[in-house]
Every structure is written in C-alpha cells, then in structure tokens.
Write an enzyme that holds these catalytic residues in place. Structure first.
Site: not given
Ligand code: ADP
Ligand code: MG
Length: 311
Positions: A12, A274
């Site tokens: 999202g 994820k």
């Molecule tokens: P989405 O909408 O794709 O689900 P999220 O915000 O839930 O996005 O998850 C992606 C985010 O996770 C990235 O933008 C990053 O800031 C964050 N993040 C947190 N921990 C990590 C990590 N260990 N490695 C990479 N990204 C991370």
């Molecule tokens: Mg997310």
C-alpha cells in the site's frame, strides 16, 4: 494450470507514497510502474494473481469520513476496506490494460474469514488506523463509539483495531477457478474484508484489519503458486535497518529468517509480517518467496533483485 504461477503483493505504501498527496493520478502512476513489471512476468509465461495493501488509502477514506461526519454518516471499517479494494482494483485494472497484457483481468472483491474467537479480536487491539486525534477527542470516541485509542508519541491519539490472522478467503473458489482459466486475478486487497461466521451461514463484517502479507501467502497456497513475491518500497530486507551498520540481505534460509525475527530485526507493523508470511508460505509447500521493490519485480522473480527466502 500453467507450470509457473506467482502471487504478487503490492505494498500500500508503494502505491501511495509518503511524500505524495495521494491523488488518483499519483496512485495510477505508481500502479503503472507495477503493471509494466506484472506484464513482463505474465509475458514470461507465469500465471499471475495480484493482491495489494490499502493502509494509506483506507487512512484517507477514514479521514474523509471523519471530516464529513456531520453531513454524512461515516462508514464502518469493513465497508471502508471494501471501498479501498474497489478503488485500487479499478486503478490496477486501468494500469494493466495500458500495459498491453493479452490475458483477461478481473478484480474480485474479497472477504477474508477470521476466527471470531481469535484472541486478537478480544484481547488488546494493536493496529493503528485512520487520523490523529487530540486527547479530548480520543476520550469522546472511546465513550461514544467504544473505540480503543492509543497515544502515539508525537502524533496524538489514534484508533487501534484488532489484526487477526486470515483463515480462508470467502471468494476462494471463485478466485481459484478464474486463475485456473488463465485470468489475471486481482484479489484480497488490504488483506480482504474481515468477516466472522455467525452460524447458519451468515457472515458479519468486523472492524479489524488483516495484514495483506498473511493473506497473500494464503492466496498463493490457494492458487498453488510456486512463487510469492512481496513488493514494497525498499529494495531489500536488511539487518539493523536504518542504522549505520545496516546490512542488506540478498538471501535468507528459513532458519535464518526465524532467527532474525526472534531477534527483533523485523518490526511487527512493517517488515515482520512479510518475513513471517514468506516463512509460512515456504513451510506450507511454496517454492520461493521474494521480498523486493515494486520496480524490480521481474528481476526479483528471476532471483536478480530483492531478498529471497529459501528452504
Ligand atoms: P507495505 O505497504 O509494502 O506493506 P510496510 O511499511 O508495511 O509497507 O513495510 C515496508 C517498510 O518496512 C519499509 O518501508 C521499511 O521502512 C520498513 N522496514 C522495517 N524493518 C525493515 C528491515 N529490517 N529491512 C527493510 N525494511 C524494513
Ligand atoms: Mg505493510
């Protein structure tokens, strides 16, 4: 059933990015980038199902409801989730249409069955949604609507809702048949609209949020996909994310992923679901799970970008 099948989950936050206002044009432009990748993957012979997040979009819908509440009745969260599936599903259909696919595309408005006895539904809700409120507004909403509110440092107060695990997709049979017939199916947006069984075959929508990463893994098992591709707004999963000693990962085994999860490397609200969804998918018989950025989907599926989690 084609030999190669993939479920692609679009984040999202990659569809409506932090620095953007959130116009339809901006979201369509981001989805066009995703559509080019999806078209390339389909052209390479993959059967494709697409799912997507809806956090920022449903946040905007809730804010619109809040601002207009004295004129029009606000819709409950399950209805807002369905609205967001319609909006993103439509924009994605448009974007895929422009990308020159030669397969039919259909968006299926999807409900996700959750367990009415899930402790996540009765215990303390964890998922912040919607606008920020002042302390006084928060107390009013707790009283009038029975909402659970939490103080978020630097933001004020936000509503929190339960985040139960998905059990099954109510539209699962319809999705599986479309997929088997060669349709590019867009399904279970925002994790699907959560519903609970009421007995006698009735389903009731609940004010909760199912994480789309878990639903994506469920969808991948439903359609028998070998690949699960989780696309977001970062190139790689990293250790010590955001710190000076950040280390991007190209590969993890299931055991390594579990170890890093346990060590708190992947937070609950973002990267955690994820990696957990990827591990769950592989445990359930999936072949490959890859976490990558929206723009590198086709390369990621070939193992040339992103972070692959392998058995
Ligand atoms: P989405 O909408 O794709 O689900 P999220 O915000 O839930 O996005 O998850 C992606 C985010 O996770 C990235 O933008 C990053 O800031 C964050 N993040 C947190 N921990 C990590 C990590 N260990 N490695 C990479 N990204 C991370
Ligand atoms: Mg997310």
């Amino acid at each position: 059933m084609p030999e190669k099948a993939v479920v692609i989950a679009l984040g999202g936050n990659a569809i409506l990015q932090h620095r953007e206002a959130g116009t339809a044009e901006e979201q369509l432009a981001n989805l066009r980038r995703a559509a080019i990748e999806i078209a390339a993957i389909a052209a390479a012979g993959y059967a494709v199902a697409v799912t997507h997040g809806n956090g920022p979009q449903v946040g905007d819908i809730l804010l619109r409801n809040e601002i207009a509440k004295d004129i029009l009745p606000p819709m409950p969260l399950d209805v807002c989730g369905a609205e967001s599936q319609g909006m993103i599903g439509y924009l994605l259909q448009q974007a895929l249409g422009e990308a020159g696919l030669d397969m039919p595309v259909a968006a299926v408005l999807t409900r996700t069955l959750v367990d009415g006895g899930d402790p996540a539904l009765f215990g303390s809700p964890t998922k912040p949604i919607g606008p920020n409120y002042t302390a006084m507004q928060a107390r009013g909403l707790e009283r009038e609507k029975g909402w659970r509110m939490v103080q978020v440092p630097g933001q004020g107060y936000r509503r929190v809702v339960p985040s139960p695990r998905p059990l099954a997709l109510v539209e699962g049979e319809a999705i599986a048949r479309l997929f088997a017939a060669g349709v590019i199916v867009i399904a279970a947006g925002g994790g699907g609209v959560p519903v609970v069984g009421e007995g006698g075959g009735t389903l009731r929508g609940v004010e909760a949020v199912v994480d789309k990463d878990y639903t994506a893994a469920l969808l991948a098992r439903l359609v028998g996909a070998g690949d699960l591709l989780l696309l977001t707004d970062v190139e790689h999963v990293a250790l010590n994310y955001g710190r000076a000693d950040q280390q991007d990962l190209r590969e993890m085994t299931i055991a390594e992923a579990r170890r890093h999860l346990a060590a708190g490397q992947f937070p609950a609200g973002s990267m955690g679901p994820k990696v957990e969804a990827a591990v769950g998918f592989l445990d359930a018989g999936g072949e490959r799970a890859t976490i990558a950025s929206l723009d590198s989907a086709a390369d990621a599926l070939r193992g040339r970008a992103g972070t692959r989690i392998r058995r």
